[in-house]
Every structure is written in C-alpha cells, then in structure tokens.
Design an enzyme around this catalytic site. Structure first.
Site, PDB file in Angstrom:
ATOM      1  CB  ILE A  25      -8.349  10.104   2.210  1.00  0.00           C
ATOM      2  CG1 ILE A  25      -8.513   9.062   1.088  1.00  0.00           C
ATOM      3  CG2 ILE A  25      -7.506  11.284   1.736  1.00  0.00           C
ATOM      4  CD1 ILE A  25      -7.249   8.333   0.667  1.00  0.00           C
ATOM      5  CB  THR A  26      -4.344  11.652   6.137  1.00  0.00           C
ATOM      6  OG1 THR A  26      -3.904  10.341   6.482  1.00  0.00           O
ATOM      7  CG2 THR A  26      -3.927  12.632   7.228  1.00  0.00           C
ATOM      8  N   GLY A 109       7.418  10.377   0.423  1.00  0.00           N
ATOM      9  CA  GLY A 109       6.577  10.293   1.626  1.00  0.00           C
ATOM     10  C   GLY A 109       7.184   9.377   2.674  1.00  0.00           C
ATOM     11  CD  GLU A 230       3.051   8.274   2.604  1.00  0.00           C
ATOM     12  OE1 GLU A 230       2.069   9.025   2.622  1.00  0.00           O
ATOM     13  OE2 GLU A 230       3.799   8.168   1.621  1.00  0.00           O
TER      14      GLU A 230
HETATM   15  C1  LIG Z   1      -4.746   6.375   9.734  1.00  0.00           C
HETATM   16  C2  LIG Z   1      -4.511   6.068   8.291  1.00  0.00           C
HETATM   17  C3  LIG Z   1      -4.281   7.107   7.405  1.00  0.00           C
HETATM   18  C4  LIG Z   1      -4.133   6.837   6.039  1.00  0.00           C
HETATM   19  N1  LIG Z   1      -3.985   7.879   5.165  1.00  0.00           N
HETATM   20  C5  LIG Z   1      -3.959   7.621   3.834  1.00  0.00           C
HETATM   21  C6  LIG Z   1      -3.938   8.684   2.879  1.00  0.00           C
HETATM   22  O1  LIG Z   1      -3.938   9.870   3.229  1.00  0.00           O
HETATM   23  N2  LIG Z   1      -3.922   8.369   1.563  1.00  0.00           N
HETATM   24  C7  LIG Z   1      -3.935   7.078   1.135  1.00  0.00           C
HETATM   25  O2  LIG Z   1      -3.924   6.840  -0.075  1.00  0.00           O
HETATM   26  N3  LIG Z   1      -3.959   6.050   2.006  1.00  0.00           N
HETATM   27  C8  LIG Z   1      -3.983   6.292   3.337  1.00  0.00           C
HETATM   28  N4  LIG Z   1      -4.035   5.249   4.225  1.00  0.00           N
HETATM   29  C9  LIG Z   1      -4.062   3.881   3.698  1.00  0.00           C
HETATM   30  C10 LIG Z   1      -2.777   3.122   4.005  1.00  0.00           C
HETATM   31  O3  LIG Z   1      -1.734   3.558   3.167  1.00  0.00           O
HETATM   32  C11 LIG Z   1      -3.069   1.614   3.853  1.00  0.00           C
HETATM   33  O4  LIG Z   1      -3.988   1.250   4.867  1.00  0.00           O
HETATM   34  C12 LIG Z   1      -1.805   0.789   3.969  1.00  0.00           C
HETATM   35  O5  LIG Z   1      -0.956   1.006   2.863  1.00  0.00           O
HETATM   36  C13 LIG Z   1      -2.108  -0.712   4.054  1.00  0.00           C
HETATM   37  O6  LIG Z   1      -2.970  -1.102   3.031  1.00  0.00           O
HETATM   38  P1  LIG Z   1      -4.292  -1.909   3.393  1.00  0.00           P
HETATM   39  O7  LIG Z   1      -4.986  -1.217   4.512  1.00  0.00           O
HETATM   40  O8  LIG Z   1      -5.022  -2.126   2.119  1.00  0.00           O
HETATM   41  O9  LIG Z   1      -3.766  -3.291   3.978  1.00  0.00           O
HETATM   42  P2  LIG Z   1      -3.598  -4.666   3.178  1.00  0.00           P
HETATM   43  O10 LIG Z   1      -2.852  -4.431   1.905  1.00  0.00           O
HETATM   44  O11 LIG Z   1      -4.912  -5.348   3.100  1.00  0.00           O
HETATM   45  O12 LIG Z   1      -2.630  -5.459   4.133  1.00  0.00           O
HETATM   46  C14 LIG Z   1      -3.050  -6.183   5.288  1.00  0.00           C
HETATM   47  C15 LIG Z   1      -1.820  -6.867   5.871  1.00  0.00           C
HETATM   48  O13 LIG Z   1      -1.301  -7.816   4.933  1.00  0.00           O
HETATM   49  C16 LIG Z   1       0.046  -7.507   4.643  1.00  0.00           C
HETATM   50  N5  LIG Z   1       0.315  -7.843   3.239  1.00  0.00           N
HETATM   51  C17 LIG Z   1      -0.369  -7.420   2.143  1.00  0.00           C
HETATM   52  N6  LIG Z   1       0.182  -7.923   1.035  1.00  0.00           N
HETATM   53  C18 LIG Z   1       1.239  -8.681   1.435  1.00  0.00           C
HETATM   54  C19 LIG Z   1       2.217  -9.454   0.754  1.00  0.00           C
HETATM   55  N7  LIG Z   1       2.231  -9.548  -0.580  1.00  0.00           N
HETATM   56  N8  LIG Z   1       3.156 -10.088   1.484  1.00  0.00           N
HETATM   57  C20 LIG Z   1       3.165  -9.987   2.832  1.00  0.00           C
HETATM   58  N9  LIG Z   1       2.267  -9.271   3.540  1.00  0.00           N
HETATM   59  C21 LIG Z   1       1.321  -8.622   2.847  1.00  0.00           C
HETATM   60  C22 LIG Z   1       0.194  -6.024   4.925  1.00  0.00           C
HETATM   61  O14 LIG Z   1       1.535  -5.666   5.148  1.00  0.00           O
HETATM   62  C23 LIG Z   1      -0.675  -5.890   6.162  1.00  0.00           C
HETATM   63  O15 LIG Z   1       0.049  -6.314   7.283  1.00  0.00           O
HETATM   64  C24 LIG Z   1      -4.162   5.496   5.583  1.00  0.00           C
HETATM   65  C25 LIG Z   1      -4.356   4.447   6.500  1.00  0.00           C
HETATM   66  C26 LIG Z   1      -4.530   4.721   7.827  1.00  0.00           C
HETATM   67  C27 LIG Z   1      -4.747   3.563   8.779  1.00  0.00           C
END
Ligand SMILES: Cc1cc2nc3c(=O)[nH]c(=O)nc-3n(C[C@H](O)[C@H](O)[C@H](O)COP(=O)(O)OP(=O)(O)OC[C@H]3O[C@@H](n4cnc5c(N)ncnc54)[C@H](O)[C@@H]3O)c2cc1C
Length: 246
Positions: A25-26, A109, A230
């Site tokens: 969470i940012t 967002g 996002e």
């Molecule tokens: C620096 C940073 C700040 C953040 N800030 C916030 C915040 O303030 N609030 C908040 O809620 N979240 C926050 N996040 C979380 C962020 O939104 C998620 O990390 C992001 O949406 C990706 O989700 P995940 O990490 O679960 O990746 P995963 O969903 O595990 O994905 C891993 C990879 O698989 C791919 N993938 C997944 N499903 C599929 C599919 N069905 N088909 C094809 N490809 C797929 C994804 O695109 C990605 O390349 C933050 C993340 C970071 C790194």
C-alpha cells in the site's frame, strides 16, 4: 483479481471486525486513514464492502515496509488488521457495494496513472532534446543525426497520441459518460510508451544515461511501476478486449 479479496469484515452489533492483510500500500506506513475493501461473509460472493479504517483503531497496525526500485518519493507498506473493530459509521457506502466503489475508483485512478506516465515521457523528451542539442560527437550535435532526431520525432508523436487518449478518458469521466475502456486504453498506451521511451532516453544519453546521477535512470525505474499499479498492462488488455466482445 479483485474479486478474490481475502480480508473479512464480520458484523458485530454496531461494529465490524476486520481481519486480513493488505500488501503493497502506497504511503501505507505514514497514513492516518486507509480505505480498505473486505468481504462480509454473510453476503457470500457479493460481500465486498468498503471501510475507512483509522490508524488509531485497536487491531490496526502497519506491517512490512518495502524498498522499491523506483517512485522512491512515496513509501510502501502492508496494512495489518487483527480483530480490528471498525464502527458501522466508517463503512463507505452500503454493504456489498465495495466492488462498484472499487471499480469507479480504479477507473479514475487509471487516468491519473496515464497522466503520470505522460509526465515521465514529456520529461524524457525534453531532456533528450536538450542533450541532443548540446552533446557533440563526430563533429556535430547528436540532434543533427537522423538516427536520433527521428526517434525523438516518434517519441513526440506518440506522446501526443497518449495525451489525447488521456484527455479523452478524462473528458468522458468529467461529462458523466462511460469511460472504463478509454481509461484502460489511456493507461495501457501511456505507460508502455513511458517504459519504451525511458530506455530510448538512456540510449540518447549514452554512457551518462546509465549513471545514477543522470535523470534518465530515474525515469526508467519510475516508468516501470506505471505498467504495474492500478492494474497491470495485461489487466488493461483484459478490460479493453472485454469491451470488444461484450
Ligand atoms: C510500488 C507499488 C505500489 C502499490 N500501491 C498500491 C496501493 O496503494 N493500493 C493497492 O491496493 N495496491 C497497490 N499496489 C498493488 C498493485 O496494484 C498490484 O501489485 C498490481 O495490481 C498487480 O497485482 P499483483 O502484484 O497481485 O500481480 P499478479 O496479479 O500476481 O500478476 C503477476 C503477473 O501476471 C499477470 N497476470 C495476472 N493475471 C493474468 C491473466 N488473467 N492473464 C494474463 N496475465 C495475467 C499480471 O499482469 C502480472 O504481469 C502497489 C504495487 C506496487 C508495486
């Protein structure tokens, strides 16, 4: 996959008892209030509900703090809820409205992240143009070589396209029209452009671009995150393709 939220909010009189951890969470280590989504188990699959949790509520704590590759002006930390009692007054909207609230928030967002990516691309272009004018190699400024000038011309053209996509999504949102697909397109195009141009920016700067005291390495690190948060680029493509096959 937002629908797989694990955090629970169990009703208990005038309160909810929240349990679970939100990761990444940012500014999560410095916030006083955090907007969280949790499932009310009694509502089954449609139980996602939004809550405003205050940092001084018993059972709320800040978890692991992360060291990030880029966007280092913002911090990032987990939010931990262990039997955290949250008054019903802190519920945002009705029970079960969480998914709708989340989707509205994230659509807006995405326009913001597209604008952020355009800012990065604009900064890269500006600095690359300045550098190409001042850096002389083989007896002439880099700007005089088509290999450089044409790539910067492409960057400029694509930046204008990304800006127009972003303005279009923002205009639709401002005017109460459907904008989910346009927001996803703007985010996808602008953020992938920022990533592409950040590698080109380093290339234009040559060896200096690779050094930590050059601005280009920072844009490279910052741009990467815009393709992830996002909703990743893959998620944007899912949103856009879903609109084609609706
Ligand atoms: C620096 C940073 C700040 C953040 N800030 C916030 C915040 O303030 N609030 C908040 O809620 N979240 C926050 N996040 C979380 C962020 O939104 C998620 O990390 C992001 O949406 C990706 O989700 P995940 O990490 O679960 O990746 P995963 O969903 O595990 O994905 C891993 C990879 O698989 C791919 N993938 C997944 N499903 C599929 C599919 N069905 N088909 C094809 N490809 C797929 C994804 O695109 C990605 O390349 C933050 C993340 C970071 C790194």
């Amino acid at each position: 996959d937002v629908s797989s939220v694990q955090m629970t909010a169990t009703r208990d009189g005038e309160n909810y008892v929240l349990n679970g951890t939100k990761i990444f969470i940012t500014n999560g280590d410095v916030c006083d209030v955090v907007l969280l989504f949790a499932n009310v188990p009694e509502l089954g699959e449609r139980g996602m509900t939004a809550f405003l949790v205050e940092a001084d509520m018993p059972g709320y704590s800040k978890g692991k703090k992360y060291d990030k590759l880029g966007m280092r002006a913002a911090t990032n930390a987990d939010q931990v809820l262990e039997d955290c009692r949250v008054p019903s007054a802190n519920r945002l909207g009705d029970e079960g409205r969480g998914m709708r609230i989340f989707l509205e928030l994230i659509d807006h967002g995405r326009i913001g992240i597209a604008a952020q990516a355009n800012g990065i691309t604009g900064a890269i272009l500006e600095r690359a143009v300045d550098y190409a004018k001042s850096r002389k190699q083989f007896g002439a400024p880099l700007a005089s070589y088509q290999a450089i000038g044409w790539r910067l011309a492409d960057m400029y053209t694509e930046l204008e396209a990304a800006r127009l996509l972003t303005y279009q999504a923002a205009w639709l949102a401002d005017n109460g029209q459907s904008f989910r697909t346009q927001a996803a397109m703007a985010k996808l195009y602008a953020t992938e452009l920022a990533m592409r141009t950040s590698t080109l920016g380093i290339q234009v700067f040559g060896g200096y671009g690779y050094m930590m005291d050059s601005p280009m390495q920072r844009y490279f690190r910052d741009a990467k995150l815009t393709e992830i948060y996002e909703g990743t680029s893959e998620v944007q493509r899912m949103v856009i393709s879903a609109s084609l096959f609706r």
